[in-house]
Motif scaffolding. Structure first.
Motif, short mmCIF file in Angstrom:
data_model
loop_
_atom_site.label_atom_id
_atom_site.label_comp_id
_atom_site.label_asym_id
_atom_site.label_seq_id
_atom_site.Cartn_x
_atom_site.Cartn_y
_atom_site.Cartn_z
N GLN A 137 0.91 -1.39 -0.11
CA GLN A 137 0.05 -0.07 0.02
C GLN A 137 0.79 1.30 -0.18
O GLN A 137 0.44 2.35 -0.63
N ASN A 138 2.02 1.24 0.72
CA ASN A 138 2.86 2.44 0.66
C ASN A 138 3.26 2.73 -0.73
O ASN A 138 3.30 4.13 -1.08
N ILE A 139 3.81 1.80 -1.44
CA ILE A 139 4.14 1.88 -2.95
C ILE A 139 2.87 2.48 -3.62
O ILE A 139 3.09 3.27 -4.72
N ILE A 140 1.82 1.97 -3.46
CA ILE A 140 0.56 2.43 -4.28
C ILE A 140 0.38 3.93 -3.94
O ILE A 140 0.04 4.63 -4.91
N ASP A 141 0.37 4.17 -2.77
CA ASP A 141 0.06 5.55 -2.34
C ASP A 141 1.10 6.60 -2.98
O ASP A 141 0.82 7.82 -3.43
#
Length: 219
Positions: free
Chosen positions: A88-92
């Motif tokens: 999720q951190n990469i997606i954000d």
């Protein structure tokens, strides 16, 4: 899933999604931005996966082709990356790149500021593709796509536009050079981007000088 497979899957997704896209915002534009992002990233300490995904997905649904809706691209990118079980951190981070990469976003003082080195790298790569020989070709291709005049001396370029004014502009294509393209050299973030932009900027100046001479019948 390895990073290599994820990048390959993303490339295939982007190619399929952009089939039949306008020539200046098609897969080949994405490919050039991706390649230039990797070139610039080689000189910077960045998360290469974020840079790669940001470059590949930055124009997955350009708002100008979706009635100005700036939420479509981030939504499509999010859904795709979630389907690949990306952290999720990469997606954000990738979504923040998509939301903040465009020139028009820099015109909106109300936009919440986000910055990262990864954004700067992809933004420089995207801006490089908007200038030089490719930039000239893309500008006139899009102008033709929108049935805009090549040039009209009675319509002067409008400098210092707001984001909304820029989005609504239907000015002749030559105006676009003065309203955006010639401004990009001084907006480059990285040293590599700045160096690469100089030659392309000069190429546009030479083109505009020749265009003006031919337009006015000078030899």
């Amino acid at each position: 899933m390895t990073d290599t497979i994820l990048i390959e899957d993303t490339i295939n997704f982007v190619k399929k999604t952009l089939e039949g896209a306008e020539g200046g915002h098609d897969w080949f534009h994405i490919q050039r931005v991706f390649n230039n992002s990797l070139l610039i990233a080689a000189e910077e300490k960045v998360q290469l996966l974020v840079v790669s995904l940001g470059a590949l997905l930055h124009d997955i649904a350009d708002a100008k082709f979706y009635d100005g809706d700036e939420t479509v691209g981030p939504k499509m990118a999010t859904e795709f990356l979630k389907s690949k079980k990306v952290d999720q951190n990469i997606i954000d981070h990738v979504v923040q790149i998509i939301n903040n990469i465009s020139f028009k976003s820099s015109l909106d003082s109300k936009t919440k500021s986000f910055n990262s080195l990864e954004l700067q790298v992809v933004q420089d790569a995207d801006r490089l593709d908007a200038i030089g020989a490719i930039g000239i070709a893309r500008a006139f291709n899009y102008g033709g796509f929108k049935n805009r005049e090549l040039h009209n001396p009675e319509i002067p370029p409008k400098l210092n536009m707001t984001k909304e004014e820029y989005k609504k502009s239907n000015a002749p294509t030559i105006n676009h050079f003065y309203e955006k393209l010639l401004l990009l050299k001084d907006k480059m973030n990285t040293i590599t981007g700045q160096q690469l932009a100089k030659k392309r900027h000069q190429y546009m100046l030479d083109f505009l000088s020749e265009f003006d001479k031919e337009w006015n019948g000078f030899q």
